[in-house]
Design a protein around this motif. Structure first.
Motif, PDB file in Angstrom:
ATOM      1  N   THR A   8     -69.177  64.597 -39.799  1.00 42.45           N
ATOM      2  CA  THR A   8     -69.382  65.181 -41.117  1.00 42.45           C
ATOM      3  C   THR A   8     -68.600  64.362 -42.133  1.00 42.45           C
ATOM      4  OG1 THR A   8     -69.569  67.362 -40.116  1.00 42.45           O
ATOM      5  CG2 THR A   8     -69.186  67.283 -42.479  1.00 42.45           C
ATOM      6  N   ILE A   9     -69.281  63.991 -43.211  1.00 45.40           N
ATOM      7  CA  ILE A   9     -68.653  63.184 -44.262  1.00 45.40           C
ATOM      8  C   ILE A   9     -68.891  63.858 -45.604  1.00 45.40           C
ATOM      9  CG2 ILE A   9     -68.843  60.989 -43.041  1.00 45.40           C
ATOM     10  CD1 ILE A   9     -71.310  60.440 -44.871  1.00 45.40           C
ATOM     11  N   GLY A  10     -68.095  63.481 -46.581  1.00 47.11           N
ATOM     12  CA  GLY A  10     -68.290  63.944 -47.949  1.00 47.11           C
ATOM     13  C   GLY A  10     -68.752  62.790 -48.811  1.00 47.11           C
ATOM     14  N   LEU A  11     -69.454  63.117 -49.889  1.00 49.38           N
ATOM     15  CA  LEU A  11     -69.892  62.107 -50.845  1.00 49.38           C
ATOM     16  C   LEU A  11     -69.147  62.342 -52.149  1.00 49.38           C
ATOM     17  CD1 LEU A  11     -73.714  62.084 -50.118  1.00 49.38           C
ATOM     18  CD2 LEU A  11     -72.023  60.413 -49.407  1.00 49.38           C
ATOM     19  N   LYS A  12     -68.316  61.354 -52.521  1.00 46.64           N
ATOM     20  CA  LYS A  12     -67.430  61.472 -53.675  1.00 46.64           C
ATOM     21  C   LYS A  12     -67.978  60.655 -54.837  1.00 46.64           C
ATOM     22  CE  LYS A  12     -62.621  60.534 -54.852  1.00 46.64           C
ATOM     23  NZ  LYS A  12     -61.352  60.052 -54.321  1.00 46.64           N
ATOM     24  N   THR A  30     -74.803  53.930 -37.759  1.00 52.17           N
ATOM     25  CA  THR A  30     -74.511  53.632 -39.164  1.00 52.17           C
ATOM     26  C   THR A  30     -73.017  53.371 -39.296  1.00 52.17           C
ATOM     27  OG1 THR A  30     -76.239  55.204 -39.730  1.00 52.17           O
ATOM     28  CG2 THR A  30     -74.884  54.420 -41.516  1.00 52.17           C
ATOM     29  N   THR A  31     -72.619  52.125 -39.151  1.00 49.86           N
ATOM     30  CA  THR A  31     -71.190  51.807 -39.155  1.00 49.86           C
ATOM     31  C   THR A  31     -70.650  51.571 -40.558  1.00 49.86           C
ATOM     32  OG1 THR A  31     -71.728  49.502 -38.756  1.00 49.86           O
ATOM     33  CG2 THR A  31     -71.224  50.850 -36.836  1.00 49.86           C
ATOM     34  N   GLU A  32     -71.490  51.134 -41.488  1.00 54.03           N
ATOM     35  CA  GLU A  32     -71.014  50.892 -42.847  1.00 54.03           C
ATOM     36  C   GLU A  32     -70.948  52.210 -43.616  1.00 54.03           C
ATOM     37  OE1 GLU A  32     -75.391  50.695 -42.819  1.00 54.03           O
ATOM     38  OE2 GLU A  32     -73.918  49.556 -41.706  1.00 54.03           O
ATOM     39  N   LYS A  33     -70.175  52.213 -44.703  1.00 53.51           N
ATOM     40  CA  LYS A  33     -70.018  53.425 -45.510  1.00 53.51           C
ATOM     41  C   LYS A  33     -71.275  53.672 -46.338  1.00 53.51           C
ATOM     42  CE  LYS A  33     -65.108  53.749 -45.781  1.00 53.51           C
ATOM     43  NZ  LYS A  33     -64.513  55.043 -45.784  1.00 53.51           N
ATOM     44  N   LEU A  34     -71.639  54.946 -46.435  1.00 47.91           N
ATOM     45  CA  LEU A  34     -72.805  55.321 -47.233  1.00 47.91           C
ATOM     46  C   LEU A  34     -72.491  55.216 -48.717  1.00 47.91           C
ATOM     47  CD1 LEU A  34     -74.279  58.511 -45.540  1.00 47.91           C
ATOM     48  CD2 LEU A  34     -75.297  56.256 -45.673  1.00 47.91           C
ATOM     49  N   GLU A  35     -73.478  54.819 -49.477  1.00 52.42           N
ATOM     50  CA  GLU A  35     -73.356  54.746 -50.927  1.00 52.42           C
ATOM     51  C   GLU A  35     -74.713  55.155 -51.496  1.00 52.42           C
ATOM     52  OE1 GLU A  35     -72.590  51.091 -53.704  1.00 52.42           O
ATOM     53  OE2 GLU A  35     -70.809  51.483 -52.485  1.00 52.42           O
ATOM     54  N   LEU A  36     -74.771  56.369 -52.071  1.00 56.10           N
ATOM     55  CA  LEU A  36     -76.029  56.921 -52.551  1.00 56.10           C
ATOM     56  C   LEU A  36     -75.942  57.274 -54.026  1.00 56.10           C
ATOM     57  CD1 LEU A  36     -76.632  59.433 -49.637  1.00 56.10           C
ATOM     58  CD2 LEU A  36     -77.720  57.225 -49.926  1.00 56.10           C
ATOM     59  N   LYS A  37     -77.070  57.243 -54.697  1.00 56.16           N
ATOM     60  CA  LYS A  37     -77.125  57.671 -56.092  1.00 56.16           C
ATOM     61  C   LYS A  37     -77.519  59.147 -56.092  1.00 56.16           C
ATOM     62  CE  LYS A  37     -78.444  55.921 -60.530  1.00 56.16           C
ATOM     63  NZ  LYS A  37     -79.148  54.891 -61.270  1.00 56.16           N
ATOM     64  N   LYS A  38     -76.573  60.016 -56.493  1.00 53.96           N
ATOM     65  CA  LYS A  38     -76.774  61.462 -56.480  1.00 53.96           C
ATOM     66  C   LYS A  38     -76.425  62.028 -57.846  1.00 53.96           C
ATOM     67  CE  LYS A  38     -77.114  63.495 -52.862  1.00 53.96           C
ATOM     68  NZ  LYS A  38     -78.308  64.008 -52.204  1.00 53.96           N
ATOM     69  N   HIS A  46     -76.946  61.174 -62.984  1.00 53.49           N
ATOM     70  CA  HIS A  46     -76.936  60.549 -61.667  1.00 53.49           C
ATOM     71  C   HIS A  46     -75.907  59.425 -61.640  1.00 53.49           C
ATOM     72  CE1 HIS A  46     -80.751  62.686 -61.252  1.00 53.49           C
ATOM     73  NE2 HIS A  46     -80.580  62.535 -59.946  1.00 53.49           N
ATOM     74  N   THR A  47     -75.059  59.440 -60.607  1.00 51.05           N
ATOM     75  CA  THR A  47     -74.021  58.423 -60.445  1.00 51.05           C
ATOM     76  C   THR A  47     -73.978  57.973 -58.986  1.00 51.05           C
ATOM     77  OG1 THR A  47     -72.341  60.103 -60.020  1.00 51.05           O
ATOM     78  CG2 THR A  47     -72.595  59.376 -62.305  1.00 51.05           C
ATOM     79  N   ILE A  48     -73.225  56.930 -58.718  1.00 48.30           N
ATOM     80  CA  ILE A  48     -73.026  56.442 -57.360  1.00 48.30           C
ATOM     81  C   ILE A  48     -72.014  57.350 -56.658  1.00 48.30           C
ATOM     82  CG2 ILE A  48     -72.230  54.501 -55.949  1.00 48.30           C
ATOM     83  CD1 ILE A  48     -74.804  53.883 -57.361  1.00 48.30           C
ATOM     84  N   HIS A  49     -72.372  57.817 -55.457  1.00 44.39           N
ATOM     85  CA  HIS A  49     -71.476  58.626 -54.634  1.00 44.39           C
ATOM     86  C   HIS A  49     -71.174  57.832 -53.369  1.00 44.39           C
ATOM     87  CE1 HIS A  49     -72.587  61.814 -57.333  1.00 44.39           C
ATOM     88  NE2 HIS A  49     -71.728  62.620 -56.754  1.00 44.39           N
ATOM     89  N   LYS A  50     -69.886  57.735 -53.016  1.00 44.02           N
ATOM     90  CA  LYS A  50     -69.461  56.964 -51.861  1.00 44.02           C
ATOM     91  C   LYS A  50     -68.917  57.898 -50.778  1.00 44.02           C
ATOM     92  CE  LYS A  50     -68.463  52.878 -54.536  1.00 44.02           C
ATOM     93  NZ  LYS A  50     -67.504  51.850 -54.906  1.00 44.02           N
ATOM     94  N   GLU A  51     -69.017  57.437 -49.552  1.00 46.61           N
ATOM     95  CA  GLU A  51     -68.589  58.220 -48.401  1.00 46.61           C
ATOM     96  C   GLU A  51     -67.070  58.331 -48.311  1.00 46.61           C
ATOM     97  OE1 GLU A  51     -68.359  57.473 -43.630  1.00 46.61           O
ATOM     98  OE2 GLU A  51     -70.047  56.633 -44.706  1.00 46.61           O
TER      99      GLU A  51
END
Length: 56
Positions: A8-12, A30-38, A46-51
């Protein structure tokens, strides 16, 4: 079905610093950190959210 690879991860938000979302990912594939536009409700856009790791 083994659930040992799921974490379980959070998106900051990278602008305001709030952790707005939480999700699960497969740590083995999925070894790299997630980076999504949320959507950030504090900034109302809408901004970039990082793991980030969540405290358990």
């Amino acid at each position: 079905m083994a659930k040992g690879n799921r974490v379980t991860i959070g998106l900051k938000c990278s602008y305001c610093g709030d952790i707005n979302y939480s999700t699960v990912k497969n740590a083995k594939t999925t070894t790299e950190k997630l980076e999504l536009k949320k959507f950030c409700p504090r900034l109302n856009k809408h901004t970039i959210h990082k793991e980030v790791k969540l405290k358990s």
